[in-house]
Design a protein around this motif. Structure first.
Motif, short mmCIF file in Angstrom:
data_model
loop_
_atom_site.label_atom_id
_atom_site.label_comp_id
_atom_site.label_asym_id
_atom_site.label_seq_id
_atom_site.Cartn_x
_atom_site.Cartn_y
_atom_site.Cartn_z
N ASP A 18 54.28 46.86 23.50
CA ASP A 18 54.04 48.30 23.69
C ASP A 18 54.92 48.83 24.82
N ALA A 32 58.67 48.69 23.74
CA ALA A 32 58.98 49.73 22.76
C ALA A 32 59.08 51.10 23.43
N THR A 33 58.22 51.33 24.41
CA THR A 33 58.27 52.61 25.14
C THR A 33 59.62 52.78 25.84
N HIS A 34 60.11 51.72 26.48
CA HIS A 34 61.39 51.80 27.19
C HIS A 34 62.56 51.97 26.22
N ALA A 85 62.41 53.18 23.13
CA ALA A 85 62.30 54.47 22.44
C ALA A 85 62.86 55.61 23.28
N ALA A 86 62.78 55.45 24.61
CA ALA A 86 63.33 56.48 25.50
C ALA A 86 64.84 56.60 25.37
N ASP A 133 66.32 56.45 22.46
CA ASP A 133 66.51 57.05 21.14
C ASP A 133 67.39 56.21 20.20
N ILE A 141 63.34 52.09 14.72
CA ILE A 141 62.43 51.14 15.36
C ILE A 141 61.51 50.57 14.29
N ALA A 199 53.67 51.47 15.52
CA ALA A 199 54.91 52.05 14.98
C ALA A 199 54.81 53.56 14.87
N ARG A 211 53.49 55.63 16.80
CA ARG A 211 53.72 56.29 18.09
C ARG A 211 55.20 56.53 18.36
N PHE A 212 56.04 55.72 17.74
CA PHE A 212 57.48 55.82 18.01
C PHE A 212 58.28 56.26 16.78
N GLY A 252 58.40 54.87 13.94
CA GLY A 252 59.02 53.70 13.32
C GLY A 252 58.26 53.22 12.11
#
Length: 423
Positions: free
Chosen positions: A198, A201-203, A205-206, A208, A212, A226, A228-229, A231
């Motif tokens: 988690d 993925a947050t890092h 996703a930032a 772009d 994902i 998935a 949330r992003f 993906g």
């Protein structure tokens, strides 16, 4: 009462050895039962226990009337299938104030690969809840951990220990950026759906990326993360056939065996026409077979490989560390004072029981006298005299016993206990 800890971490033991002693959260209850049962067969039948197991450390915390470090070493060595001598050469064994200092430093992020990181605090709280649910957490360990949480909160509030820290996930993004000029054009696969994935993925996703994907044994949990992003989710079973689609692979599961093998990666490279792949294995034990690292066009990093990146900027935080150590020192002293007082508890319980027995005896005698019609004042006088005589009998007997020196010591003790002036 004594507390002790046995542990190994990223500074004392290599990754593969740590992997032998990694326990998933759902394994903690039966593991704690096994540990406590092993004590029950020896001289330590009543032992409190808790286990903290993360990608960087496995630590056993215990409390009992007497420390049993050798037994703890033997049990852990057997559980990991290694010789006790090998475990000792890579572990640390701490007792009482040293054990307290260690757990306070761990909670405060001073013993982490990422100085000041806060993730360990949540992992410790999970471990404490697991121990409590398993019935392994007694009052002493509970006090130790609750005080460690309070110290950690004060450290983070009063110092800048967490300022400019680089997490494992941020370090992975930084390294990926060195391999790929433009992360916007990369396809990223995350294997697993736990807290570390988690965060990773947050890092990512930032930055772009082009896409994902989350591969997880439980598709529903993978879909939840998935979504949330923006993906897609896929089953873990589909991973070998789709591995070639991804430029970046970050894995962290609770599997006890590698789930990404050398053969699967070789086939993926061939399908990619040897375009490079960046892989990060954050799991302990490993998710990705170590032989993969030797493949050309594969850039594989483990949690230990990230150490140099995450430790950058540590010098800027040394002043905060010094401040944190002062707070921790005070916490250790307070806990050891509390632990020392615990030794008086059995005596206090005995005194209370004896006083209750005397009171009950005199109350029963007073009721009989009242039932016979004796005057209330006379009954109260007799009851108070009876209680006083019972309370003073032992002290008076000691004053008349022994030699002159012992009588002098008794006189001084009685003066402190019975002749104090109210302030």
């Amino acid at each position: 009462m004594s507390v002790w800890t046995l542990g190994l971490n990223h500074t004392t033991a290599p990754l593969d050895l740590r992997g032998r002693f990694a326990f998933a959260l759902d394994q903690l209850a039966p593991t704690l039962q096994s540990l406590r049962s092993s004590f029950a067969t020896g001289r330590h039948p009543q032992v409190e226990a808790a286990i903290i197991s993360t990608c960087n450390r496995t630590e056993i915390y215990c409390a009992a009337e007497h420390a049993a470090l050798d037994h703890t070493v033997g049990w852990l060595a057997e559980s990991g299938g290694v010789a006790p001598a090998l475990l000792r050469s890579h572990a640390y064994a701490l007792q009482d104030d040293e054990a307290a200092r260690h757990v306070f430093r761990v909670a405060s992020g001073l013993d982490s690969m990422v100085l000041g990181e806060a993730q360990i605090l949540g992992q410790m709280k999970d471990a404490v809840r697991a121990a409590e649910t398993a019935g392994a957490l007694g009052s002493t360990l509970n006090q130790l951990f609750q005080r460690s949480f309070a110290v950690a909160k004060e450290v983070r509030t009063a110092t800048e220990i967490g300022a400019h820290s680089i997490s494992m996930a941020a370090a992975a993004v930084r390294l990926a950026g060195q391999l790929f000029e433009d992360l916007h054009q990369t396809r990223v696969l995350f294997v697993g759906a736990g807290e570390m994935i988690d965060l990773a993925a947050t890092h990512f996703a930032a930055r772009d990326p082009k896409s994902i994907a989350i591969a997880n044994r439980t598709l529903e949990r993978g879909e939840k993360l998935a979504s949330r992003f923006g993906g897609e989710a896929m089953r873990l079973a589909d991973l070998p056939n789709r591995l070639a689609e991804f430029d970046i692979v970050v894995s962290c599961t609770a599997s006890t065996l590698p789930i990404i093998g050398l053969g699967a990666v070789e086939r993926a490279l061939k399908a990619r026409k040897h375009r490079p792949m960046f892989m990060v294995d954050l799991a302990v034990p490993r998710d990705i077979e170590p032989e993969v690292k030797a493949l050309e066009d594969i850039y594989l990093y483990t949690v230990d490989d990230l150490a140099q990146v995450v430790q950058q900027g540590q010098a800027n935080r040394q002043a905060a560390v010094a401040q944190a150590e002062v707070i921790i020192d005070a916490g250790v002293q307070s806990f050891m004072h509390w632990l020392g007082q615990r030794g008086s508890v059995p005596l206090i319980q005995q005194l209370n029981a004896q006083a209750d027995e005397w009171r009950a005896t005199e109350m029963a005698r007073a009721r009989k006298l009242l039932a016979r019609g004796e005057p209330v004042d006379a009954v109260l006088e007799a009851m108070s005299r009876g209680l006083t005589q019972k309370m003073m009998h032992g002290a008076m007997a000691e004053l008349h016993a022994g030699d002159a020196a012992s009588r002098e010591q008794t006189a001084q003790a009685i003066s402190r206990l019975f002749l104090r002036k109210e302030r």
